[in-house]
Scaffold this motif. Structure first.
Motif, PDB file in Angstrom:
ATOM      1  N   ARG A 172       0.828  -1.201   0.000  1.00 52.26           N
ATOM      2  CA  ARG A 172       0.000   0.000   0.000  1.00 52.26           C
ATOM      3  C   ARG A 172       0.866   1.256   0.000  1.00 52.26           C
ATOM      4  O   ARG A 172       0.583   2.219  -0.701  1.00 52.26           O
ATOM      5  CB  ARG A 172      -0.875  -0.049   1.255  1.00 52.26           C
ATOM      6  N   ALA A 175       2.000   1.786  -3.359  1.00 55.55           N
ATOM      7  CA  ALA A 175       0.943   2.343  -4.220  1.00 55.55           C
ATOM      8  C   ALA A 175       0.847   3.857  -4.003  1.00 55.55           C
ATOM      9  O   ALA A 175       0.661   4.610  -4.959  1.00 55.55           O
ATOM     10  CB  ALA A 175      -0.392   1.670  -3.917  1.00 55.55           C
ATOM     11  N   TYR A 176       0.982   4.291  -2.747  1.00 57.99           N
ATOM     12  CA  TYR A 176       1.004   5.738  -2.472  1.00 57.99           C
ATOM     13  C   TYR A 176       2.146   6.393  -3.240  1.00 57.99           C
ATOM     14  O   TYR A 176       1.999   7.458  -3.817  1.00 57.99           O
ATOM     15  CB  TYR A 176       1.220   6.004  -0.976  1.00 57.99           C
ATOM     16  N   ARG A 178       3.755   5.289  -5.943  1.00 56.17           N
ATOM     17  CA  ARG A 178       3.523   5.315  -7.400  1.00 56.17           C
ATOM     18  C   ARG A 178       2.504   6.375  -7.762  1.00 56.17           C
ATOM     19  O   ARG A 178       2.668   7.126  -8.720  1.00 56.17           O
ATOM     20  CB  ARG A 178       3.034   3.937  -7.872  1.00 56.17           C
ATOM     21  N   ALA A 179       1.423   6.442  -6.982  1.00 54.04           N
ATOM     22  CA  ALA A 179       0.384   7.421  -7.269  1.00 54.04           C
ATOM     23  C   ALA A 179       0.909   8.847  -7.042  1.00 54.04           C
ATOM     24  O   ALA A 179       0.628   9.745  -7.824  1.00 54.04           O
ATOM     25  CB  ALA A 179      -0.839   7.158  -6.394  1.00 54.04           C
ATOM     26  N   GLU A 182       2.731  10.180  -9.876  1.00 54.93           N
ATOM     27  CA  GLU A 182       1.910  10.643 -10.995  1.00 54.93           C
ATOM     28  C   GLU A 182       1.215  11.957 -10.683  1.00 54.93           C
ATOM     29  O   GLU A 182       1.145  12.840 -11.536  1.00 54.93           O
ATOM     30  CB  GLU A 182       0.827   9.601 -11.305  1.00 54.93           C
ATOM     31  N   ASN A 183       0.629  12.067  -9.488  1.00 56.60           N
ATOM     32  CA  ASN A 183      -0.200  13.233  -9.190  1.00 56.60           C
ATOM     33  C   ASN A 183      -0.222  13.449  -7.682  1.00 56.60           C
ATOM     34  O   ASN A 183      -1.111  12.991  -6.984  1.00 56.60           O
ATOM     35  CB  ASN A 183      -1.616  12.990  -9.729  1.00 56.60           C
ATOM     36  N   LEU A 186      -3.325  15.398  -6.047  1.00 57.42           N
ATOM     37  CA  LEU A 186      -4.551  14.641  -5.820  1.00 57.42           C
ATOM     38  C   LEU A 186      -4.386  13.740  -4.593  1.00 57.42           C
ATOM     39  O   LEU A 186      -5.331  13.523  -3.838  1.00 57.42           O
ATOM     40  CB  LEU A 186      -4.898  13.818  -7.067  1.00 57.42           C
ATOM     41  N   MET A 187      -3.173  13.220  -4.392  1.00 63.01           N
ATOM     42  CA  MET A 187      -2.935  12.392  -3.215  1.00 63.01           C
ATOM     43  C   MET A 187      -3.169  13.196  -1.938  1.00 63.01           C
ATOM     44  O   MET A 187      -3.699  12.681  -0.964  1.00 63.01           O
ATOM     45  CB  MET A 187      -1.508  11.844  -3.236  1.00 63.01           C
ATOM     46  N   GLN A 188      -2.771  14.459  -1.954  1.00 61.74           N
ATOM     47  CA  GLN A 188      -3.037  15.327  -0.800  1.00 61.74           C
ATOM     48  C   GLN A 188      -4.539  15.472  -0.606  1.00 61.74           C
ATOM     49  O   GLN A 188      -5.031  15.468   0.519  1.00 61.74           O
ATOM     50  CB  GLN A 188      -2.468  16.731  -1.028  1.00 61.74           C
ATOM     51  N   PHE A 190      -6.686  13.399  -1.155  1.00 58.66           N
ATOM     52  CA  PHE A 190      -7.238  12.172  -0.565  1.00 58.66           C
ATOM     53  C   PHE A 190      -6.865  12.061   0.912  1.00 58.66           C
ATOM     54  O   PHE A 190      -7.266  11.119   1.578  1.00 58.66           O
ATOM     55  CB  PHE A 190      -6.710  10.930  -1.291  1.00 58.66           C
ATOM     56  N   GLY A 191      -6.032  12.978   1.384  1.00 62.81           N
ATOM     57  CA  GLY A 191      -5.663  12.940   2.797  1.00 62.81           C
ATOM     58  C   GLY A 191      -4.314  12.291   3.059  1.00 62.81           C
ATOM     59  O   GLY A 191      -4.000  11.967   4.200  1.00 62.81           O
ATOM     60  N   VAL A 192      -3.516  12.076   1.994  1.00 65.89           N
ATOM     61  CA  VAL A 192      -2.186  11.503   2.197  1.00 65.89           C
ATOM     62  C   VAL A 192      -1.203  12.631   2.505  1.00 65.89           C
ATOM     63  O   VAL A 192      -1.188  13.655   1.816  1.00 65.89           O
ATOM     64  CB  VAL A 192      -1.726  10.725   0.942  1.00 65.89           C
ATOM     65  N   ASN A 193      -0.405  12.441   3.535  1.00 63.39           N
ATOM     66  CA  ASN A 193       0.588  13.435   3.915  1.00 63.39           C
ATOM     67  C   ASN A 193       1.769  13.352   2.952  1.00 63.39           C
ATOM     68  O   ASN A 193       2.753  12.661   3.206  1.00 63.39           O
ATOM     69  CB  ASN A 193       1.035  13.169   5.353  1.00 63.39           C
TER      70      ASN A 193
ATOM     71  N   MET B  69      -6.209  23.437  -2.838  1.00 62.01           N
ATOM     72  CA  MET B  69      -5.352  23.036  -3.957  1.00 62.01           C
ATOM     73  C   MET B  69      -4.991  24.212  -4.847  1.00 62.01           C
ATOM     74  O   MET B  69      -4.419  24.023  -5.913  1.00 62.01           O
ATOM     75  CB  MET B  69      -6.063  21.961  -4.807  1.00 62.01           C
ATOM     76  N   HIS B  90      -3.638  18.003   3.302  1.00 64.09           N
ATOM     77  CA  HIS B  90      -3.961  16.594   3.573  1.00 64.09           C
ATOM     78  C   HIS B  90      -4.808  16.425   4.832  1.00 64.09           C
ATOM     79  O   HIS B  90      -5.265  15.322   5.108  1.00 64.09           O
ATOM     80  CB  HIS B  90      -2.695  15.748   3.636  1.00 64.09           C
ATOM     81  N   PRO B  93      -9.316  16.549   3.711  1.00 67.10           N
ATOM     82  CA  PRO B  93     -10.146  15.371   3.415  1.00 67.10           C
ATOM     83  C   PRO B  93     -10.483  14.554   4.664  1.00 67.10           C
ATOM     84  O   PRO B  93     -11.505  13.881   4.707  1.00 67.10           O
ATOM     85  CB  PRO B  93      -9.302  14.546   2.444  1.00 67.10           C
ATOM     86  N   ARG B  94      -9.651  14.650   5.677  1.00 69.11           N
ATOM     87  CA  ARG B  94      -9.895  13.870   6.896  1.00 69.11           C
ATOM     88  C   ARG B  94     -11.081  14.386   7.695  1.00 69.11           C
ATOM     89  O   ARG B  94     -11.484  13.781   8.675  1.00 69.11           O
ATOM     90  CB  ARG B  94      -8.630  13.841   7.765  1.00 69.11           C
ATOM     91  N   PHE B 107      -4.967   6.742 -11.774  1.00 63.88           N
ATOM     92  CA  PHE B 107      -3.518   6.553 -11.812  1.00 63.88           C
ATOM     93  C   PHE B 107      -3.145   5.427 -12.779  1.00 63.88           C
ATOM     94  O   PHE B 107      -3.625   4.298 -12.647  1.00 63.88           O
ATOM     95  CB  PHE B 107      -2.997   6.257 -10.411  1.00 63.88           C
ATOM     96  N   SER B 109      -0.267   3.989 -13.122  1.00 71.26           N
ATOM     97  CA  SER B 109       0.652   2.984 -12.596  1.00 71.26           C
ATOM     98  C   SER B 109      -0.041   2.031 -11.624  1.00 71.26           C
ATOM     99  O   SER B 109       0.600   1.151 -11.067  1.00 71.26           O
ATOM    100  CB  SER B 109       1.839   3.670 -11.923  1.00 71.26           C
ATOM    101  N   LEU B 110      -1.353   2.199 -11.439  1.00 73.23           N
ATOM    102  CA  LEU B 110      -2.102   1.323 -10.536  1.00 73.23           C
ATOM    103  C   LEU B 110      -3.203   0.631 -11.317  1.00 73.23           C
ATOM    104  O   LEU B 110      -3.778   1.228 -12.235  1.00 73.23           O
ATOM    105  CB  LEU B 110      -2.738   2.150  -9.413  1.00 73.23           C
ATOM    106  N   LEU B 118      -6.816   3.049  -3.106  1.00 72.73           N
ATOM    107  CA  LEU B 118      -5.791   4.053  -2.845  1.00 72.73           C
ATOM    108  C   LEU B 118      -6.161   5.095  -1.775  1.00 72.73           C
ATOM    109  O   LEU B 118      -5.418   5.267  -0.814  1.00 72.73           O
ATOM    110  CB  LEU B 118      -5.395   4.738  -4.157  1.00 72.73           C
ATOM    111  N   PRO B 119      -7.279   5.804  -1.917  1.00 69.65           N
ATOM    112  CA  PRO B 119      -7.517   6.883  -0.947  1.00 69.65           C
ATOM    113  C   PRO B 119      -7.683   6.306   0.460  1.00 69.65           C
ATOM    114  O   PRO B 119      -8.457   5.382   0.655  1.00 69.65           O
ATOM    115  CB  PRO B 119      -8.824   7.516  -1.429  1.00 69.65           C
ATOM    116  N   PRO B 120      -6.958   6.842   1.418  1.00 66.54           N
ATOM    117  CA  PRO B 120      -7.066   6.331   2.784  1.00 66.54           C
ATOM    118  C   PRO B 120      -8.465   6.569   3.331  1.00 66.54           C
ATOM    119  O   PRO B 120      -9.135   7.522   2.944  1.00 66.54           O
ATOM    120  CB  PRO B 120      -6.049   7.160   3.569  1.00 66.54           C
TER     121      PRO B 120
END
Lengths: 295, 249
Positions: A172, A175-176, A178-179, A182-183, A186-188, A190-193, B69, B90, B93-94, B107, B109-110, B118-120
């Motif tokens: 996982r 996957a973070y 790799r994603a 790419e972008n 967008l990961m931010q 989704f709430g990813v630090n 953003m 980040h 979204p929480r 994505f 690559s996924l 993917l999204p937590p």
């Protein structure tokens, strides 16, 4: 005596092994570069210096703290990787919004500082790191003599490469990564630090270089300049493999090591340049690299 | 107390507060360009509202500003009682927000399954994988495919599906019907109805007014980076012609 294209089998196999061992280093180092470039978009010119720091940390740790080889293999990547994270957090992050060229310049400058500082204290001649006892000697395979340490380097480096591949392609966190490559915006969303992910990724890439450094310590003279000479070749390997895939970096690294080794057998004069010839050919035929994605 | 706990506490104690999102005097800037000029609107819990307007009116920028953003923002964005203007991207979204970008953001690559996972998770109570695959059977069939090998419609469903898993209760959906075949647009409308039944709050940026009209409780019309009109579902029939001229359709 068995001959292969006019060369004794033992010589051929010897160079092949040598090539594979060199290739394992190329693979480890180009892997770290590719991982860092993927997320940070920084060409990490400090990579060679970080590899050298790994070797030096092993040497000095043994000399002054009595840390043995096996412990160093674990501790050094953690310490140097942690140092890398500090570099990212306090230096690279400040210029992350600028053109990527600035990252290249900053890491290049840092590499010069690391090397210069160590040259100041230890000179350039290099020191020997004793091969751990368990890995001394060698095996007679019948057709050639295989030094145990080289076999170990090959196994350890490939295991680390596969571990990295697994982490990136099958978990996982990977996957973070790799994603995020790419972008990241967008990961931010989704709430990813992402800033933390970047710090960890840089630290991991640096730790890979340091791991390679420890592996290299008993094999090559440990000197402040050991990284810069290697790094140029590793960059060529990265260009040949392309930035697209992790497996690509590993296979290209090994392949280039073998090609270099075999060139030493058949046309030694070209052995230092053959990788660059391959690079030119690849750039002409597949500009994105053998495993890179066409833009 | 972290933001997620603050959110839970707020929801528990503040049951009479029906407001999910309040945007006040929001200005947003990309570098030197000033895109939003004081946007004001609010969305109640469980409501579906649309942001309508011509291209460049600032609808997508409004959603992006809520997610932090864009370059710089001033004003106030309160989500479920939490002022978010100074939150890190980040953390937003929480609070229980799912964002579906206009370009879908699948994505390459996924594979489909990885994209979906993917999204937590931001809150408990999200849809399970089975429920999601039940809602979008196509995605289940193609779960091993590379994300970007899907058709446009399938990619859109994937982009929607992956934020339903996270437990988000406020969905910001940007142009989800753009360039899709009528049958898929129909499917998306059914999905939105189901999500509304589940109590989700939805902000829909839409070009396709015929798609949005029967779904929405209220419509906000944007022009030049401002909300220029609010039209409730009940007012819609009498205002339709006026709206058509405003939107230039």
């Amino acid at each position: 005596m068995t001959m292969i294209f006019g060369v004794p089998l033992a010589v051929f196999m010897g160079q092949l092994t040598l090539g594979l061992v060199n290739g394992a280093f190329y693979a480890l180092l180009s892997l770290g570069l590719a991982v860092i470039f993927g997320l940070l978009k920084i060409v990490n010119f400090a990579h060679g210096a970080q590899y050298m720091l790994g070797a030096f940390a092993a040497l000095l740790g043994f000399r002054y703290l009595g840390i043995n080889y096996w412990l160093a293999l674990i501790l050094v990547p953690l310490v140097v990787g942690g140092f890398g994270m500090l570099m990212e957090r306090f230096l690279l992050r400040r210029i992350a919004h600028l053109d990527h060229l600035y990252g290249l310049l900053l890491t290049f400058g840092l590499a010069l500082i690391f090397e210069g500082t160590l040259v100041n204290f230890f000179g350039v001649s290099g020191a020997r790191y004793t091969t751990p006892e368990a890995l001394q000697g060698g095996m007679n395979l019948g057709f050639m003599f295989l030094p145990t340490y080289r076999a170990w380097v090959l196994v350890a480096a490939l295991t680390m490469c596969l571990f990295t591949w697994f982490m990136i392609e099958r978990t996982r966190l990977g996957a973070y990564l790799r994603a995020g490559t790419e972008n990241s915006q967008l990961m931010q969303a989704f709430g990813v630090n992402v800033p933390l992910l970047i710090t960890l990724t840089y630290g991991f890439g640096v730790a890979l270089a340091a791991f390679a450094g420890v592996l290299a310590a008993p094999l090559y003279p440990v000197s402040p300049t050991m990284g810069s000479s290697l790094l140029i070749v590793v960059f060529a390997v990265v260009v040949i493999g392309g930035m697209g895939s992790i497996l690509g970096a590993i296979l290209t690294g090994l392949g280039m090591g073998v090609i270099e080794g075999l060139t030493k057998v058949y046309y030694p004069e070209a052995s230092n340049t053959v990788i660059f010839l391959v690079m030119i050919l690849v750039l002409m035929l597949r500009p994105a690299g053998l495993f890179g994605k066409e833009a | 107390m972290n933001t997620a706990e603050a959110y839970e506490a707020n929801e528990a104690t503040d049951t009479h507060s029906l407001e999910m999102l309040r945007v006040q005097d929001l200005h947003a800037f990309y570098g030197e360009s000033h895109i939003l000029h004081g946007v004001n609107f609010n969305v109640k819990r469980g409501e579906l509202v649309t942001l309508l307007g011509r291209n460049g009116a600032g609808r997508s920028t409004t959603l992006k500003s809520i997610m932090n953003m864009v370059g710089r923002r001033t004003g106030s964005i309160v989500i479920n009682g939490n002022e978010t203007l100074h939150m890190k991207p980040h953390h937003i979204p929480r609070l229980g927000i799912g964002y579906c970008p206009e370009e879908r953001g699948i994505f390459a690559s996924l594979d489909v399954h990885e994209n979906l996972l993917l999204p937590p998770t931001v809150r408990s109570g999200g849809m399970s994988l089975d429920e999601i695959y039940g809602m979008f059977p196509n995605l289940y069939e193609r779960r091993k495919s590379q994300g970007t090998r899907l058709s446009g419609g399938e990619q859109q469903m994937l982009a929607m599906a992956r934020i339903l898993r996270t437990g988000a209760r406020l969905l910001l959906l940007d142009e989800i019907t753009e360039g899709l075949a009528p049958v898929i647009v129909q499917k998306l409308a059914e999905v939105l109805v189901q999500l509304k039944e589940r109590g989700m709050t939805i902000v829909l940026v839409e070009q396709n007014f015929r798609f949005a009209a029967p779904l929405a409780d209220r419509h906000f019309v944007m022009d030049h980076g401002q909300i220029v009109e609010e039209i409730s579902a009940a007012q819609l029939p009498s205002r339709r012609e006026h709206l058509n001229t405003m939107l230039g359709v």
